[in-house]
Design a protein around this motif. Structure first.
Motif, PDB file in Angstrom:
ATOM      1  N   GLU A   1       0.705  -1.283   0.017  1.00  0.00           N
ATOM      2  CA  GLU A   1      -0.105   0.166   0.142  1.00  0.00           C
ATOM      3  C   GLU A   1       1.089   1.220  -0.187  1.00  0.00           C
TER       4      GLU A   1
ATOM      5  N   ALA B   1       2.401   1.325  -3.610  1.00  0.00           N
ATOM      6  CA  ALA B   1       1.260   1.529  -4.642  1.00  0.00           C
ATOM      7  C   ALA B   1       1.439   2.750  -5.636  1.00  0.00           C
TER       8      ALA B   1
ATOM      9  N   TYR C   1       3.496   3.572  -8.442  1.00  0.00           N
ATOM     10  CA  TYR C   1       3.376   2.881  -9.690  1.00  0.00           C
ATOM     11  C   TYR C   1       1.755   2.724 -10.251  1.00  0.00           C
ATOM     12  N   PRO C   2       1.208   3.963 -10.420  1.00  0.00           N
ATOM     13  CA  PRO C   2      -0.052   4.345 -10.741  1.00  0.00           C
ATOM     14  C   PRO C   2      -0.641   3.360 -12.024  1.00  0.00           C
ATOM     15  N   ASP C   3       0.365   2.805 -13.030  1.00  0.00           N
ATOM     16  CA  ASP C   3      -0.283   2.052 -13.985  1.00  0.00           C
ATOM     17  C   ASP C   3      -0.509   0.291 -13.425  1.00  0.00           C
ATOM     18  N   VAL C   4       0.125   0.133 -12.406  1.00  0.00           N
ATOM     19  CA  VAL C   4      -0.405  -1.157 -11.653  1.00  0.00           C
ATOM     20  C   VAL C   4      -1.416  -1.098 -10.810  1.00  0.00           C
ATOM     21  N   GLU C   5      -2.250  -2.086 -11.013  1.00  0.00           N
ATOM     22  CA  GLU C   5      -3.449  -2.250 -10.191  1.00  0.00           C
ATOM     23  C   GLU C   5      -3.275  -3.265  -8.941  1.00  0.00           C
ATOM     24  N   LEU C   6      -3.526  -2.726  -7.841  1.00  0.00           N
ATOM     25  CA  LEU C   6      -3.227  -3.417  -6.699  1.00  0.00           C
ATOM     26  C   LEU C   6      -4.430  -3.859  -6.014  1.00  0.00           C
ATOM     27  N   SER C   7      -4.619  -5.048  -5.627  1.00  0.00           N
ATOM     28  CA  SER C   7      -5.515  -5.982  -4.883  1.00  0.00           C
ATOM     29  C   SER C   7      -5.049  -6.887  -3.931  1.00  0.00           C
TER      30      SER C   7
ATOM     31  N   GLN D   1      -5.772 -13.220 -15.167  1.00  0.00           N
ATOM     32  CA  GLN D   1      -6.111 -11.990 -14.325  1.00  0.00           C
ATOM     33  C   GLN D   1      -4.676 -11.441 -13.342  1.00  0.00           C
TER      34      GLN D   1
END
Length: 166
Positions: free
Chosen positions: A13, A16, A19-25, A42
């Motif tokens: 977190e 993150a 790296y705004p172009d990487v989706e974090l979940s 995915q």
């Protein structure tokens, strides 16, 4: 174990926004395993602690047909790394000429690409492995009907010959 999971979440977190172009979940490991089997595309990168990483990488290996097909790398922020097959050393089959050497070869390709900036050479190795598989050669762990089953040495020789033809 929960402390490691909490640490990973806090670190990811914090990183993150860089790296705004990487989706974090975030997922619990049981859900991640199910999602990996249900819809593997995915995922691009999975970051987890060692124990859960071992479990998930073994599950992911079966999506390729065998753990003997998966290269792996542990990289630092500057691209230095340790490269090895995902499966480890397999001492139970040592010296029997039955191990699948492709994960090691693909780990070398990763090393060339990510640590040594030799993309062209990495692509040649990957193409040689692909060529041998396209020709129907298989080690026992990935063999199926209609494929020619060969040993570790013969698979290595076949990839080397395909590499030399490029």
């Amino acid at each position: 174990m929960l402390e490691v999971t909490i640490l990973w979440r806090e670190v990811m977190e914090r990183l993150a926004p860089e790296y705004p172009d990487v989706e974090l979940s975030h997922m619990y490991v049981d859900n991640a395993a199910m999602q990996l089997v249900r819809a593997p595309k995915q995922f691009d990168v999975v970051v987890t602690g060692n124990m859960f990483g071992d479990i998930l990488s073994d599950a992911a290996a079966m999506l390729t047909g065998s753990i003997g097909m998966l290269p792996s790398a542990s990289l630092n922020e500057s691209g230095q790394g340790m490269y090895e097959p995902c499966h480890g050393s397999a001492p139970d089959i040592a010296g029997q000429n039955v191990a699948n050497p492709l994960a090691m070869m693909l780990s070398v390709a990763m090393m060339l690409r990510y640590s040594l900036n030799e993309n062209a050479m990495a692509e040649r190795i990957e193409a040689a492995v692909g060529s041998v598989l396209d020709d129907g050669l298989r080690t026992a762990d990935i063999a199926s009907e209609g494929m020619r089953t060969i040993g570790t040495d013969a698979m290595g020789d076949a990839v080397l010959a395909a590499f030399a033809k490029q």
